[in-house]
Write a protein that holds these residues in place. Sequence first.
Motif, mmCIF file in Angstrom:
data_model
loop_
_atom_site.group_PDB
_atom_site.id
_atom_site.type_symbol
_atom_site.label_atom_id
_atom_site.label_comp_id
_atom_site.label_asym_id
_atom_site.label_seq_id
_atom_site.Cartn_x
_atom_site.Cartn_y
_atom_site.Cartn_z
ATOM 1 N N PRO A 194 0.808 -1.231 0.000
ATOM 2 C CA PRO A 194 0.000 0.000 0.000
ATOM 3 C C PRO A 194 0.836 1.273 0.000
ATOM 4 C CG PRO A 194 -0.844 -1.575 1.597
ATOM 5 C CD PRO A 194 0.480 -2.091 1.146
ATOM 6 N N SER A 246 -5.349 -3.280 4.221
ATOM 7 C CA SER A 246 -4.913 -3.465 2.827
ATOM 8 C C SER A 246 -6.031 -4.030 1.978
ATOM 9 C CB SER A 246 -3.692 -4.394 2.779
ATOM 10 O OG SER A 246 -2.588 -3.826 3.438
ATOM 11 N N PHE A 250 -4.033 -5.599 -3.865
ATOM 12 C CA PHE A 250 -4.286 -5.188 -2.479
ATOM 13 C C PHE A 250 -4.937 -6.303 -1.675
ATOM 14 C CE2 PHE A 250 -4.165 -0.700 -4.164
ATOM 15 C CZ PHE A 250 -3.046 -0.332 -3.440
#
Length: 501
Positions: A297, A360, A439
């Motif tokens: 991230p 995340s 992600f």
Amino acid sequence: MTEGTNMPEGDTAGKDEVPTGVPAEEKRQEEAEEEKKEKNGDSKVTIPGQTAEEVEFVHPEGGWGWLVMLAAMWCNGSVFGIQNAFGILFLSLLREFGSEHDEDLRFRTAWVGSLSMGMIFFCSPIVSVFTDILGCRVTAVGGAAVGLVGLLASSFVTSLGPLYFTYGIVFACGCSFAYQPSLVILGHYFKKRLGLVNGIVTAGSSIFTITLPFVLSGLLEKVGLQNTMRVLCILMFILMLAGFTYKPLMPVKPSNTRTGSKCPPLGEIFNINIWRSLGYRIWAFGIPAALYGYFVPYVHLMKHVEERFGEDTNKEVLLMCIGITSGVGRLIFGRVADYVNGVNKVYLQVASFLVIGLMSMMIPLCNIFGGLIAVCLLMGLFDGCFICIMAPIAFELVGAKDVSQAIGFLLGLMSVPMTVGPPIAGFLRDRLGSYDVAFYLAGIPPIFGGAVLCLIPWVEARRKRREKEEALNKEQDVTQKMIEHEKAQEDTRSKTGESVL
């Protein structure tokens, strides 16, 4: 009736003296044996793995230590502040050596920053060896001097190629040698407040990360890239002076070197004792395992925001949110760690990895910018938690005398996932057309690594129970031997004619 009973009553001075002289000689031998036992520590029941110096040493919990804390705080701030602000220098490097729109140049320039950050952690095992041999002060001052030379040399470079060496290797290696002793030296001055002090020290990088980009932007506009790097050399010069405050207090580890040999044995240079601790082995595996998705991230969030919300979105606010709450988290959880006993501090890292992994996975689900701000605030808070208690956990797992190499090897192992994770996420984005899957997958390693770390308190509790039982058995053995020895002495006196009445 024995000869020993012919002495007048009340003559205590001659009770142990008999004409034969044998009991007196035996008594002298017994006293010599007891003195020998006391010298060897046989008559004392000690906790395995601890020495008399560790037991007797009292941490000052302040005093000169506060100045050491400020010096270490400057170290964290200047080293990681410059590294984290490379994005500002990155754009200036592109303009200096070509064009911002040259994709090949962007790729080659990005490797300067990646190489620099990776080398800081990759060199850590070597730095730990130098710290053990030369001490924190010499290692830190020497490292800051090397970093100063590397950064100053980078300001005179006229092409991209030499920057890989001057900035990516020389400057980064100097930062590595200056950074690690700043973590080790704190354990010489603090024990009860070690969590709070580490929180304050690591908060230095958050403060510099927030403020330095604004300073660099102004400097780049007014004085240019080369002069800006020379101004940054001032930070490294102050860092070199700060290293002189690292006065060691802990007892020096005894050396097994032979007479006339200045170099310690290989076993002391590369400390294998840390790997005998199962708790440390689990920690050294769990932390790197969690970091494969930890930094994704931080690297790709800005690009994801541009694709999801447009290029005009004020995406820098997200980085500021992470930086501010990370600093707050380091102060809060550093203090909280002081109230958590022993290796149970690991549970704080478990919680931080769990939250970061979940956050995340939440990033692709945020369809409004406010949701991303909330995610970044939580992510930064627990990022600070993870970072500030690394050193206290290392002290708990291996002890103060082995902590240098324990931290060094862990940072070295961390360099691999830090380098590998973000490129994999970029590869997935190029293949799938979005960052969503990247992600989602980035949230799995932190959760897995946190689950592995949960084993450490259980393993350490079992080890302490086993050591306590061994210490108790040793005490019983010593007592039994003393009883047998006294009984043998009584039998000897009876045979030689000494009165036992």
